[in-house]
Design a protein around this motif. Structure first.
Motif, PDB file in Angstrom:
ATOM      1  N   GLY A 176       0.818  -1.217   0.000  1.00 10.83           N
ATOM      2  CA  GLY A 176       0.000   0.000   0.000  1.00 10.83           C
ATOM      3  C   GLY A 176       0.848   1.261   0.000  1.00 10.83           C
ATOM      4  N   ILE A 198       4.551  -2.150  -2.630  1.00  5.84           N
ATOM      5  CA  ILE A 198       3.668  -2.785  -3.615  1.00  5.84           C
ATOM      6  C   ILE A 198       2.324  -2.061  -3.569  1.00  5.84           C
ATOM      7  CG2 ILE A 198       2.575  -4.945  -4.353  1.00  5.84           C
ATOM      8  CD1 ILE A 198       4.692  -6.475  -2.830  1.00  5.84           C
ATOM      9  N   ALA A 232      -1.639  -6.465  -7.233  1.00  2.00           N
ATOM     10  CA  ALA A 232      -2.580  -6.834  -6.177  1.00  2.00           C
ATOM     11  C   ALA A 232      -1.959  -7.936  -5.315  1.00  2.00           C
ATOM     12  CB  ALA A 232      -3.877  -7.331  -6.791  1.00  2.00           C
ATOM     13  N   ALA A 266      -0.254  -1.748   4.940  1.00  4.71           N
ATOM     14  CA  ALA A 266      -0.766  -0.371   5.094  1.00  4.71           C
ATOM     15  C   ALA A 266      -1.796  -0.121   4.011  1.00  4.71           C
ATOM     16  CB  ALA A 266       0.380   0.625   5.006  1.00  4.71           C
ATOM     17  N   THR A 267      -2.878  -0.901   4.076  1.00  6.00           N
ATOM     18  CA  THR A 267      -3.893  -0.838   3.014  1.00  6.00           C
ATOM     19  C   THR A 267      -5.191  -0.203   3.515  1.00  6.00           C
ATOM     20  OG1 THR A 267      -4.426  -3.115   3.571  1.00  6.00           O
ATOM     21  CG2 THR A 267      -3.011  -2.775   1.671  1.00  6.00           C
ATOM     22  N   MET A 315      -9.935   9.912   7.390  1.00  2.00           N
ATOM     23  CA  MET A 315      -9.534   9.474   8.734  1.00  2.00           C
ATOM     24  C   MET A 315      -8.325  10.295   9.170  1.00  2.00           C
ATOM     25  SD  MET A 315     -10.069   5.401   8.715  1.00  2.00           S
ATOM     26  CE  MET A 315     -11.707   4.696   8.827  1.00  2.00           C
ATOM     27  N   VAL A 346      -1.727  16.092   5.148  1.00  2.00           N
ATOM     28  CA  VAL A 346      -0.266  16.232   5.141  1.00  2.00           C
ATOM     29  C   VAL A 346       0.398  14.860   5.206  1.00  2.00           C
ATOM     30  CG1 VAL A 346       1.747  17.224   6.312  1.00  2.00           C
ATOM     31  CG2 VAL A 346      -0.428  18.459   6.344  1.00  2.00           C
TER      32      VAL A 346
HETATM   33  P1  NAI Z   1      -4.496   4.660   2.481  1.00  2.00           P
HETATM   34  O1  NAI Z   1      -5.923   4.491   2.144  1.00  2.00           O
HETATM   35  O2  NAI Z   1      -3.894   6.017   2.549  1.00  2.00           O
HETATM   36  O3  NAI Z   1      -3.609   3.826   1.407  1.00  2.00           O
HETATM   37  C1  NAI Z   1      -3.771   2.444   1.212  1.00  2.00           C
HETATM   38  C2  NAI Z   1      -3.142   2.043  -0.104  1.00  2.00           C
HETATM   39  O4  NAI Z   1      -3.132   0.602  -0.204  1.00  2.00           O
HETATM   40  C3  NAI Z   1      -3.902   2.547  -1.320  1.00  2.00           C
HETATM   41  O5  NAI Z   1      -3.009   3.207  -2.177  1.00  2.00           O
HETATM   42  C4  NAI Z   1      -4.485   1.270  -1.941  1.00  2.00           C
HETATM   43  O6  NAI Z   1      -4.622   1.354  -3.340  1.00  2.00           O
HETATM   44  C5  NAI Z   1      -3.447   0.222  -1.526  1.00  2.00           C
HETATM   45  N1  NAI Z   1      -3.947  -1.180  -1.525  1.00  2.00           N
HETATM   46  C6  NAI Z   1      -5.136  -1.624  -1.052  1.00  2.00           C
HETATM   47  N2  NAI Z   1      -5.229  -2.975  -1.218  1.00  2.00           N
HETATM   48  C7  NAI Z   1      -4.076  -3.399  -1.813  1.00  2.00           C
HETATM   49  C8  NAI Z   1      -3.562  -4.670  -2.242  1.00  2.00           C
HETATM   50  N3  NAI Z   1      -4.271  -5.812  -2.102  1.00  2.00           N
HETATM   51  N4  NAI Z   1      -2.335  -4.732  -2.814  1.00  2.00           N
HETATM   52  C9  NAI Z   1      -1.606  -3.589  -2.974  1.00  2.00           C
HETATM   53  N5  NAI Z   1      -2.041  -2.364  -2.571  1.00  2.00           N
HETATM   54  C10 NAI Z   1      -3.251  -2.260  -1.994  1.00  2.00           C
HETATM   55  O7  NAI Z   1      -4.296   3.856   3.847  1.00  2.00           O
HETATM   56  P2  NAI Z   1      -3.141   3.877   4.966  1.00  2.00           P
HETATM   57  O8  NAI Z   1      -1.876   4.412   4.412  1.00  2.00           O
HETATM   58  O9  NAI Z   1      -3.159   2.517   5.540  1.00  2.00           O
HETATM   59  O10 NAI Z   1      -3.698   4.926   6.017  1.00  2.00           O
HETATM   60  C11 NAI Z   1      -4.925   4.663   6.719  1.00  2.00           C
HETATM   61  C12 NAI Z   1      -5.595   5.939   7.155  1.00  2.00           C
HETATM   62  O11 NAI Z   1      -4.833   6.606   8.142  1.00  2.00           O
HETATM   63  C13 NAI Z   1      -5.786   6.896   6.003  1.00  2.00           C
HETATM   64  O12 NAI Z   1      -7.099   7.344   6.023  1.00  2.00           O
HETATM   65  C14 NAI Z   1      -4.813   7.997   6.284  1.00  2.00           C
HETATM   66  O13 NAI Z   1      -5.311   9.255   5.848  1.00  2.00           O
HETATM   67  C15 NAI Z   1      -4.659   7.958   7.809  1.00  2.00           C
HETATM   68  N6  NAI Z   1      -3.323   8.421   8.174  1.00  2.00           N
HETATM   69  C16 NAI Z   1      -3.010   9.739   8.003  1.00  2.00           C
HETATM   70  C17 NAI Z   1      -1.746  10.198   8.274  1.00  2.00           C
HETATM   71  C18 NAI Z   1      -1.430  11.633   8.027  1.00  2.00           C
HETATM   72  O14 NAI Z   1      -2.346  12.415   7.867  1.00  2.00           O
HETATM   73  N7  NAI Z   1      -0.160  12.029   7.964  1.00  2.00           N
HETATM   74  C19 NAI Z   1      -0.693   9.310   8.765  1.00  2.00           C
HETATM   75  C20 NAI Z   1      -1.119   7.949   8.864  1.00  2.00           C
HETATM   76  C21 NAI Z   1      -2.395   7.539   8.584  1.00  2.00           C
END
Ligand code: NAI
Length: 462
Positions: A176, A198, A232, A266-267, A315, A346
């Motif tokens: 992710g 990935i 995927a 991190a998906t 989120m 950010v």
């Molecule tokens: P995310 O939704 O930002 O990204 C997840 C990524 O994983 C996407 O690009 C998606 O296409 C990919 N993905 C999904 N299934 C997959 C698969 N089977 N194989 C490969 N790739 C796949 O989620 P993330 O990074 O886990 O963050 C979660 C939440 O926490 C988000 O809503 C984010 O905004 C929030 N967060 C915000 C931060 C900040 O504002 N600095 C810091 C950390 C988290």
């Protein structure tokens, strides 16, 4: 057992801010938290510890790559992982204790334990049932699972495990290319790990301005991160000391494998509402497991509100905080408001990425005529003096009215720079308003002004 005006369930940024505002508005308030410390995911296992590690590893990067250029000669610092983890823990402790202090100062009762709602107006914590005129659920979110991927928080980990690894892995695979994957991937890349990301889609950071996505990915590649795009993930297997990831390339359906010491999943995250008893109460939920609320953050059950990650929307801690303050105002008979059109996002990598409002893509989709003002940090004296002149500021404005519609920044301190544009947008400002505002020299903020100038008669330094 006690009677309250408001009981907030959860003490993350949504919950604790809400509780403090309730108390400030004269409401007798309690906050339920089952963890040993206040602050929820953000302070304990999210934003705050990750920023401690991002900061310390950024310092390492500066020492390794920029110190000599600035005339600071010494051997590069060695990483003391135990001490780095201790620094991270001290940062967490300082912040969580700070919330405890604020609760005492505002006379908020911390009801220790996991809460449930046996009936409207009642919150059960342990064996005690407390009553409240209003209940505000701020129970947050948890990492979402991926079929075929079993997290053990040792070799296959979520962000929680990534913030607490016993040692620095040699090889890390990140599933992710979203915010978590890129921030924590950056931490371990700077610490010397080989990091492969990935990503299912063909672009990183879904939903962001496409120009930023491309430049940001190029920057991360230059820093040594490897990307496998359009892939995927099918499954992970824990081996003796490593883990194996199997993925399929979407373009030809071919199957591939990759091994790593640690695999970070991190998906995305999903709302956490387990054990609250919402089903029995008849609280309406969305198909994605979010609590449904109205414009006043009240659920379909009168007196039960919900805010933050467990409802719809991005989120983000600050979105939850704003909803927390607004819901508190509703409970106090005022009119709480959140402008969902002006919520910045950010990514705390180096350079940082920040955005607010519309993207070029979303404006095209709406068929709205817009203009683009862009300024590269290469033309900013202060950025050059910091050896950080990478990236740009891009402001989008209405083609006719010049009203600012969105902004996207890749560059040093982007996460701070974005806020003057947020304020401008809140005031319905035009790009010219920003361009006519005197900006101190030499500051990074001048790059924002120059991007605004680019929407008029042109920037000076490009
Ligand atoms: P995310 O939704 O930002 O990204 C997840 C990524 O994983 C996407 O690009 C998606 O296409 C990919 N993905 C999904 N299934 C997959 C698969 N089977 N194989 C490969 N790739 C796949 O989620 P993330 O990074 O886990 O963050 C979660 C939440 O926490 C988000 O809503 C984010 O905004 C929030 N967060 C915000 C931060 C900040 O504002 N600095 C810091 C950390 C988290």
């Amino acid at each position: 057992m006690a009677n309250y005006d408001v009981i907030v369930i959860g003490s993350g940024p949504g919950g604790y801010v809400c509780a403090i505002r309730c108390a400030q508005l004269g409401l007798k308030t309690a906050c339920v938290e089952g963890r040993d410390t206040l602050g929820g995911t953000c302070l304990n296992i999210g934003c705050i510890p990750s920023k401690a590690l991002l900061h310390s590893t950024h310092m390492l990067h500066e020492a390794e790559h920029n110190f000599a250029k600035m005339g600071l000669k010494s051997s590069a610092p060695k990483v003391d992982w135990k001490q780095m983890m201790a620094f991270k823990q001290e940062t967490i402790d300082g912040n969580t204790k700070g919330i405890e202090f604020l609760f005492k100062k505002n006379k908020i009762d911390w009801l220790k334990g996991w809460g449930s709602i046996p009936a409207a107006g009642q919150v059960k914590v342990g064996d005690e049932v407390h009553t409240a005129k209003n209940i505000i659920i701020a129970s947050g979110s948890e990492p979402s699972s991926l079929p075929g991927v079993e997290v053990d928080e040792k070799t296959v980990i979520t962000s929680t495990g990534a913030l607490d690894l016993p040692k620095i892995p040699k090889k890390m695979v990140v599933i992710g290319a979203g915010v978590i994957g890129l921030e924590l991937g950056s931490v371990y890349k700077r610490l010397g790990a080989e990091v492969t990301v990935i990503e299912y889609l063909n672009a990183i950071t879904p939903g962001m301005d496409a120009e930023i996505q491309k430049t940001f990915q190029r920057t991360l590649k230059k820093q040594g991160m490897t990307f496998i795009m359009g892939a995927a993930v099918q499954k992970t297997e824990a081996l003796k000391t490593k883990a194996k990831v199997t993925y399929k390339l979407r373009k030809d359906d071919s199957e591939h494998e990759i091994e790593a010491d640690v695999v970070l999943v991190a998906t995305g995250r999903k709302p956490y509402t387990d054990g609250l008893g919402l089903e029995a109460l008849g609280v309406e939920m969305s198909p994605r497991g979010q609590i449904k609320v109205g414009r006043d953050w009240q659920t379909n059950v009168p007196g039960i509100y919900a805010i933050g990650d467990c409802i719809d929307g991005p989120m983000l801690a600050h979105k939850a905080e704003d909803e927390g303050m607004a819901a508190a105002e509703q409970c106090a008979g005022k009119h709480g408001h959140v402008n969902y059109g002006v919520i910045p996002g950010v990514i705390y990598t180096a350079p940082e990425v920040a955005n607010v409002g519309e993207t070029e893509e979303s404006l095209k989709e709406q068929g709205r005529a817009y203009k683009v003002g862009k300024f590269n940090f290469m033309g900013n004296g202060r950025a050059k003096a910091m050896l950080a002149a990478e990236g740009f500021v891009k402001i989008l404005a209405d083609a006719e009215t010049d009203r600012i519609l969105g902004a996207h920044i890749l560059g040093p301190n982007a996460g701070d720079l974005i806020h003057e544009i947020c304020v401008a947008m809140e005031f319905g400002a035009s790009a010219e308003d920003l361009a006519l505002t005197c900006h101190a020299h030499p500051t990074l903020s001048e790059a924002v002004r120059e991007a605004a100038l680019a929407l008029g008669d042109g920037p000076i330094h490009s």
